[in-house]
Write a protein that holds these residues in place. Structure first.
Motif, short mmCIF file in Angstrom:
data_model
loop_
_atom_site.label_atom_id
_atom_site.label_comp_id
_atom_site.label_asym_id
_atom_site.label_seq_id
_atom_site.Cartn_x
_atom_site.Cartn_y
_atom_site.Cartn_z
N ILE A 67 11.05 11.22 0.64
CA ILE A 67 10.19 10.44 1.53
C ILE A 67 9.22 9.62 0.67
CG2 ILE A 67 8.49 10.54 3.39
CD1 ILE A 67 9.71 13.23 4.20
N ASP A 68 9.31 8.32 0.81
CA ASP A 68 8.41 7.41 0.12
C ASP A 68 7.17 7.23 0.99
OD1 ASP A 68 7.05 5.35 -1.07
OD2 ASP A 68 8.75 3.97 -1.20
N ALA A 69 6.11 7.97 0.67
CA ALA A 69 4.86 7.88 1.42
C ALA A 69 3.80 7.14 0.62
CB ALA A 69 4.38 9.27 1.80
N CYS A 70 4.24 6.24 -0.25
CA CYS A 70 3.33 5.36 -0.99
C CYS A 70 3.10 4.08 -0.18
CB CYS A 70 3.92 4.99 -2.35
SG CYS A 70 4.05 6.36 -3.51
N ARG A 71 1.99 3.44 -0.43
CA ARG A 71 1.78 2.12 0.17
C ARG A 71 2.89 1.18 -0.30
NH1 ARG A 71 -4.27 1.88 -2.03
NH2 ARG A 71 -3.08 2.86 -3.70
N PRO A 72 3.44 0.36 0.57
CA PRO A 72 4.53 -0.54 0.16
C PRO A 72 4.13 -1.37 -1.06
CG PRO A 72 4.25 -0.59 2.54
CD PRO A 72 3.10 0.18 1.99
N TRP A 73 5.03 -1.45 -2.02
CA TRP A 73 4.74 -2.15 -3.28
C TRP A 73 4.27 -3.58 -3.03
CZ3 TRP A 73 3.64 -1.92 -8.18
CH2 TRP A 73 3.86 -3.03 -9.00
N HIS A 74 4.93 -4.28 -2.12
CA HIS A 74 4.60 -5.69 -1.90
C HIS A 74 3.30 -5.87 -1.11
CE1 HIS A 74 6.85 -4.46 1.70
NE2 HIS A 74 6.22 -5.45 2.36
N ARG A 75 2.69 -4.75 -0.66
CA ARG A 75 1.44 -4.83 0.09
C ARG A 75 0.30 -4.08 -0.59
NH1 ARG A 75 1.91 -2.83 5.95
NH2 ARG A 75 -0.16 -3.76 6.01
N LEU A 76 0.46 -3.75 -1.85
CA LEU A 76 -0.57 -2.96 -2.52
C LEU A 76 -1.96 -3.61 -2.41
CD1 LEU A 76 0.95 -1.55 -5.84
CD2 LEU A 76 0.29 -0.31 -3.78
N LYS A 77 -2.04 -4.92 -2.59
CA LYS A 77 -3.34 -5.59 -2.57
C LYS A 77 -3.86 -5.83 -1.16
CE LYS A 77 -2.79 -7.86 -7.05
NZ LYS A 77 -2.77 -9.16 -7.80
N SER A 78 -2.95 -5.92 -0.19
CA SER A 78 -3.38 -6.26 1.17
C SER A 78 -3.37 -5.07 2.12
CB SER A 78 -2.46 -7.34 1.74
OG SER A 78 -1.11 -6.87 1.82
N PHE A 79 -2.92 -3.90 1.64
CA PHE A 79 -2.85 -2.73 2.53
C PHE A 79 -4.27 -2.34 2.96
CE2 PHE A 79 -1.77 1.60 3.90
CZ PHE A 79 -0.53 1.37 4.50
#
Length: 481
Positions: A446-458
């Motif tokens: 389970i990938d429960a990390c913030r989406p890589w492409h949204r790290l700055k905007s999450f």
């Protein structure tokens, strides 16, 4: 206590009492009552080690210890890492040690001695009865009395002579005249037994039933093949382990042990074993024929002490120990593979230290979280009976199941962030396994990390700065206790 051999259970008990984590219990019954008291103790926030004496039907001085490794202080002492560590401190102190101990093991061959305290008493022939000792019936639906929960079963590779020490469940059979040894298929001890069966039609074993819990920890951990657990223990201690060679088998017996049996297993000699309440929290695995060891001679110390480590629904006797060992080993293996950004790992006690693993990372690139998840799910320390691996960002405390579930609930999309691996290494102890089914299992990453492409905007987490909260705690803490 003076003149105690290395790895004496008595020395361990003395040390645990010194740090204030031992409780004496008098007058409990071997039939369920000891198991019930132990179960209630394991559920406490800081469970004590319990030393039972004056056990019903047994003479005073015939004792039983449970809960030996249930806190960071006791387990830190067991691993010789210090008895003043918290959970994170213990894992950090353990990081890197297993590989170093494995590499150094051959520098600490066992030291053969002629005599040991367990020679103080011997039961032979018709008097050789395992029920001379207060063997508990731990759980209400167990198939009998299990003497082997904290034991060390020593076998050897018939080709190389390298001995192995494993911790297996052992049920007393034939009114105390024998005991089954349920060596886990695929483990080194079971492989040794099968090799002996194929080569000579029988397999030698020795069993220790009371010793320093370091041998319990190593006997239940995946020490690399070809390395003796007794030599590995020597590397942990920085001293060679004294052993007596068995008269019947020539296999090593730790000189510090309390009670010893030895003999030969044969494919023809078996008894139906089980059921038994296991570490998954279920009576998993149906009763089945298991190799049976006939007991012709028992050696034991004056006032002998059994080491018990009964499993059950977590938390149980050794679930904390396994959690700490697995957490450090999984993190070490991930780092040794060259994976960047791995910050911490925790094999949750709720999953018995195997079924549910959380790993925190500092994301470095797209796909990083999936890579870590797949590797963690199949690395040697985690491959057996793993079911869930959850990868989270470094701001999540992997030891806190609430934070892990919060990350799963708010940073993962079930449709895209759950990967399933099939036909992986399972076990007949798995309660989900159908009868007569091959013991595969599946596992979820389970990938429960913030989406890589949204790290700055999450979205920003709604909590105060930790430094500011520490200031508030200092000023206002007296109103929060």
């Amino acid at each position: 206590m003076t003149d105690e051999p290395l790895l004496s259970l008595r020395t361990f008990i003395e040390d645990v009492e010194r740090i204030g984590e031992l409780r004496h219990v008098h007058g409990a019954h071997w039939d369920l009552e000891i198991g019930g008291i132990a179960e209630l103790s394991y559920r406490r926030p800081k469970p004590q080690a319990l030393l039972f004496d004056d056990i019903v039907d047994y003479p005073s001085g015939h004792r039983l210890l449970v809960g030996s490794t249930g806190t960071s202080r006791r387990f830190g002492r067991t691993l010789r890492l210090g008895d003043d560590l918290d959970d994170f401190g213990l894992v950090e102190a353990l990081r890197g040690k297993p590989s170093k101990w494995a590499a150094a093991a051959r520098d600490f061959p066992v030291e053969v001695v002629e005599r040991a305290p367990f020679h103080e008493n011997v039961l032979e022939g018709n008097d050789a009865n395992l029920l001379a000792f207060p063997v508990p019936r731990w759980h209400g639906h167990d198939g009998g009395r299990f003497i082997g929960t904290g034991c060390l079963v020593v076998t050897s590779d018939p080709e190389t002579g390298v001995h192995n020490g494993g911790c297996y469940r052992m049920q007393v059979q034939d009114d105390g005249r024998a005991t089954t040894i349920a060596a886990v298929p695929g483990k080194h001890g079971a492989q040794n037994i099968e090799r002996w069966f194929a080569r000579e039609g029988r397999a030698p074993v020795t069993v220790s039933f009371g010793h320093d819990p370091l041998l319990l920890a190593l006997g239940g951990t995946e020490v690399p093949g070809g390395i003796s657990e007794l030599e590995y223990a020597g590397a942990v201690l920085g001293q060679r382990v004294p052993v007596v060679l068995g008269e019947e088998t020539g296999l090593p017996i730790p000189a510090g042990t309390e009670i010893v049996v030895e003999g030969w297993l044969t494919p023809e000699e078996s008894r139906v074993e089980g059921p038994f309440g296991e570490w998954t929290g279920y009576y998993a695995g149906s009763p089945r024929p298991t190799p049976n060891l006939r007991v012709n001679r028992i050696y034991y110390r004056d006032n002998p002490i059994l080491l018990g480590a009964p499993p059950g629904k977590p938390p149980h006797d050794y679930s904390y120990m396994r959690t700490v060992m697995k957490s450090a080993m999984i993190q070490d293996e991930l780092v040794s593979m060259g994976v960047p950004g791995v910050k911490s790992a925790w094999a949750h006690e709720t999953g018995g230290g195997r079924l549910f693993i959380a790993v925190a990372i500092e994301q470095r690139y797209a796909g990083h979280a999936r890579q870590v998840g797949y590797l963690a799910a199949q690395c040697p320390a985690a491959a057996y009976m793993n079911r869930y691996v959850v990868v989270v960002d470094e701001d999540i405390d992997v030891t806190d199941l609430g934070e892990v579930v919060w990350a799963m609930s708010t940073r993962s999309d079930p449709a895209t962030d759950i990967e399933i691996m099939n036909r992986t290494w399972g076990s007949k102890l798995d309660p989900m396994l159908e009868p007569d089914q091959t013991p595969y299992n599946s596992r979820a990453v389970i990938d429960a990390c913030r989406p890589w492409h949204r790290l700055k905007s999450f979205p920003r987490v709604a909590e105060s700065d930790p430094a500011y909260l520490r200031e508030v705690q200092q000023r206002w803490g007296q109103f929060l206790d």
